[in-house]
Scaffold this motif. Structure first.
Motif, PDB file in Angstrom:
ATOM      1  N   ALA A   1       9.883 -11.120   2.033  1.00  0.00           N
ATOM      2  CA  ALA A   1       8.568 -11.405   2.090  1.00  0.00           C
ATOM      3  C   ALA A   1       8.041 -10.703   3.131  1.00  0.00           C
ATOM      4  CB  ALA A   1       8.657 -12.976   2.412  1.00  0.00           C
ATOM      5  N   ALA A   2       8.760 -10.263   4.477  1.00  0.00           N
ATOM      6  CA  ALA A   2       8.365  -9.547   5.694  1.00  0.00           C
ATOM      7  C   ALA A   2       7.930  -8.199   4.917  1.00  0.00           C
ATOM      8  CB  ALA A   2       9.066  -9.653   6.652  1.00  0.00           C
ATOM      9  N   ALA A   3       8.729  -7.615   4.249  1.00  0.00           N
ATOM     10  CA  ALA A   3       8.481  -6.109   3.646  1.00  0.00           C
ATOM     11  C   ALA A   3       7.145  -6.433   3.046  1.00  0.00           C
ATOM     12  CB  ALA A   3       9.627  -5.726   2.797  1.00  0.00           C
ATOM     13  N   GLU A   4       7.026  -7.356   2.118  1.00  0.00           N
ATOM     14  CA  GLU A   4       5.983  -7.377   1.126  1.00  0.00           C
ATOM     15  C   GLU A   4       4.384  -7.477   1.897  1.00  0.00           C
ATOM     16  OE1 GLU A   4       6.578 -10.610  -1.510  1.00  0.00           O
ATOM     17  OE2 GLU A   4       8.047  -9.384  -2.890  1.00  0.00           O
ATOM     18  N   GLN A   5       4.689  -8.242   2.938  1.00  0.00           N
ATOM     19  CA  GLN A   5       3.461  -8.505   4.029  1.00  0.00           C
ATOM     20  C   GLN A   5       2.907  -7.208   4.832  1.00  0.00           C
ATOM     21  OE1 GLN A   5       4.550 -11.776   6.457  1.00  0.00           O
ATOM     22  NE2 GLN A   5       4.178 -13.241   4.762  1.00  0.00           N
ATOM     23  N   ALA A   6       4.211  -6.405   4.857  1.00  0.00           N
ATOM     24  CA  ALA A   6       3.907  -5.278   5.775  1.00  0.00           C
ATOM     25  C   ALA A   6       3.372  -4.383   4.665  1.00  0.00           C
ATOM     26  CB  ALA A   6       5.208  -4.565   6.339  1.00  0.00           C
ATOM     27  N   ALA A   7       3.847  -4.297   3.267  1.00  0.00           N
ATOM     28  CA  ALA A   7       3.415  -3.290   2.445  1.00  0.00           C
ATOM     29  C   ALA A   7       1.690  -3.619   2.136  1.00  0.00           C
ATOM     30  CB  ALA A   7       4.144  -3.300   1.247  1.00  0.00           C
ATOM     31  N   GLU A   8       1.490  -4.847   1.842  1.00  0.00           N
ATOM     32  CA  GLU A   8       0.271  -5.381   1.652  1.00  0.00           C
ATOM     33  C   GLU A   8      -0.791  -4.990   2.911  1.00  0.00           C
ATOM     34  OE1 GLU A   8      -2.977  -6.756  -0.134  1.00  0.00           O
ATOM     35  OE2 GLU A   8      -0.968  -6.468  -1.068  1.00  0.00           O
TER      36      GLU A   8
ATOM     37  N   LYS B   1      -0.325  -2.568   5.224  1.00  0.00           N
ATOM     38  CA  LYS B   1      -0.568  -1.098   4.713  1.00  0.00           C
ATOM     39  C   LYS B   1      -1.633  -0.783   3.954  1.00  0.00           C
ATOM     40  CE  LYS B   1       1.945   3.192   4.293  1.00  0.00           C
ATOM     41  NZ  LYS B   1       3.410   3.953   4.415  1.00  0.00           N
ATOM     42  N   ARG B   2      -1.448  -1.305   2.660  1.00  0.00           N
ATOM     43  CA  ARG B   2      -2.444  -0.842   1.692  1.00  0.00           C
ATOM     44  C   ARG B   2      -3.799  -1.223   1.947  1.00  0.00           C
ATOM     45  NH1 ARG B   2       2.281  -2.856  -1.728  1.00  0.00           N
ATOM     46  NH2 ARG B   2       1.281  -4.923  -1.499  1.00  0.00           N
ATOM     47  N   GLU B   3      -3.918  -2.540   2.700  1.00  0.00           N
ATOM     48  CA  GLU B   3      -5.272  -3.076   3.305  1.00  0.00           C
ATOM     49  C   GLU B   3      -5.880  -2.134   4.258  1.00  0.00           C
ATOM     50  OE1 GLU B   3      -8.744  -5.061   3.292  1.00  0.00           O
ATOM     51  OE2 GLU B   3      -7.250  -5.299   1.652  1.00  0.00           O
ATOM     52  N   GLN B   4      -4.951  -1.610   4.969  1.00  0.00           N
ATOM     53  CA  GLN B   4      -5.350  -0.828   6.101  1.00  0.00           C
ATOM     54  C   GLN B   4      -6.063   0.809   5.507  1.00  0.00           C
ATOM     55  OE1 GLN B   4      -2.276   0.019   8.622  1.00  0.00           O
ATOM     56  NE2 GLN B   4      -2.531  -2.119   9.736  1.00  0.00           N
ATOM     57  N   GLU B   5      -5.174   1.033   4.257  1.00  0.00           N
ATOM     58  CA  GLU B   5      -5.434   2.265   3.647  1.00  0.00           C
ATOM     59  C   GLU B   5      -6.836   2.076   2.990  1.00  0.00           C
ATOM     60  OE1 GLU B   5      -2.170   2.894   1.152  1.00  0.00           O
ATOM     61  OE2 GLU B   5      -0.958   3.814   2.703  1.00  0.00           O
ATOM     62  N   LYS B   6      -7.097   0.945   2.462  1.00  0.00           N
ATOM     63  CA  LYS B   6      -8.216   0.667   1.772  1.00  0.00           C
ATOM     64  C   LYS B   6      -9.562   0.524   2.506  1.00  0.00           C
ATOM     65  CE  LYS B   6      -6.285  -2.381  -2.018  1.00  0.00           C
ATOM     66  NZ  LYS B   6      -6.353  -3.839  -2.528  1.00  0.00           N
ATOM     67  N   GLN B   7      -9.380  -0.090   3.723  1.00  0.00           N
ATOM     68  CA  GLN B   7     -10.284   0.063   4.859  1.00  0.00           C
ATOM     69  C   GLN B   7     -10.556   1.493   5.218  1.00  0.00           C
ATOM     70  OE1 GLN B   7      -8.761  -2.418   7.752  1.00  0.00           O
ATOM     71  NE2 GLN B   7      -9.276  -4.520   6.789  1.00  0.00           N
ATOM     72  N   ALA B   8      -9.510   2.258   5.373  1.00  0.00           N
ATOM     73  CA  ALA B   8      -9.884   3.440   5.887  1.00  0.00           C
ATOM     74  C   ALA B   8     -10.754   4.465   4.879  1.00  0.00           C
ATOM     75  CB  ALA B   8      -8.317   4.355   6.195  1.00  0.00           C
TER      76      ALA B   8
END
Length: 219
Positions: free
Chosen positions: A60-67, A69-76
């Protein structure tokens, strides 16, 4: 010790025998071993449950971290997109305004064609450069490539204006020359007509005159 009569053979002493002693496991019917086995099984189940819980938590922690990161990439990506659009619009507006300013200068005679070309070359690059400086290094070349196309089209448009202006100037010059030949005709009609016809035929096209207009002018 009691003696057992044996007739003439004398007396026999009974043989003493050791009574077998049962083990603790035998006494409890294997209950202790079963309890120990059950305890080990329960301990194993508990360990497995803990491992599964920890694994689930880590997943769950890994999935949250991946999500995240994906959100940060989308924002960037969105931020870069906004930067690109802003720079794109800034360059378009800046070049269009510069084009109109120089075009008006040509039309009113406030600017020569040489000055127009020089100012466009210098100032258009400045407009593009100022906006590109606001972009990330990996995006700037892409926007620059697009804007060079727009700059080229606007430059061609200015050249069209220059050609139109040249035709107007040529036409005005021909009209002045025609008036001069009309005055000169009072002195030497043949020479005046010949000179006017020669100039009209060689320079009429530069003034935008059609073949029909040229023929009409030399009649």
């Amino acid at each position: 010790m009691a003696r057992i009569p044996m007739g003439d053979f004398g007396a026999l002493v009974p043989e003493a025998r050791r009574t077998p002693t049962a083990s603790a496991a035998q006494l409890d019917g294997g209950l202790s071993q079963a309890v120990q086995g059950l305890a080990r099984t329960a301990g194993g189940i508990a360990e497995n449950m803990i491992d599964e819980r920890l694994t689930a938590e880590r997943r769950a922690a890994a999935e949250q971290a991946a999500e995240a990161k994906r959100e940060q990439e989308k924002q960037a990506a969105r931020a870069e997109r906004v930067q690109s659009l802003t720079a794109h619009a800034g360059i378009q507006t800046g070049l269009a305004d510069l084009h109109d300013e120089i075009g008006n200068g040509l039309s009113t005679g406030a600017m020569t064609k040489d000055d127009a070309r020089k100012q466009w070359g210098e100032r258009s690059q400045k407009v593009i450069g100022e906006q590109l400086a606001k972009l990330p290094p990996d995006i700037a070349p892409l926007i620059n490539a697009e804007m060079l196309g727009l700059s080229g089209r606007l430059s061609n448009s200015l050249e069209d204006k220059i050609r139109v202006n040249d035709k107007k100037e040529a036409d005005a010059g021909l009209m002045v020359y025609k008036e001069q030949m009309q005055r000169f005709a009072g002195t030497d009609m043949a020479t005046a007509v010949k000179q006017w016809e020669n100039v009209a035929r060689t320079s009429g096209a530069q003034a935008g005159w059609t073949p029909e207009k040229i023929e009409k002018e030399v009649q």
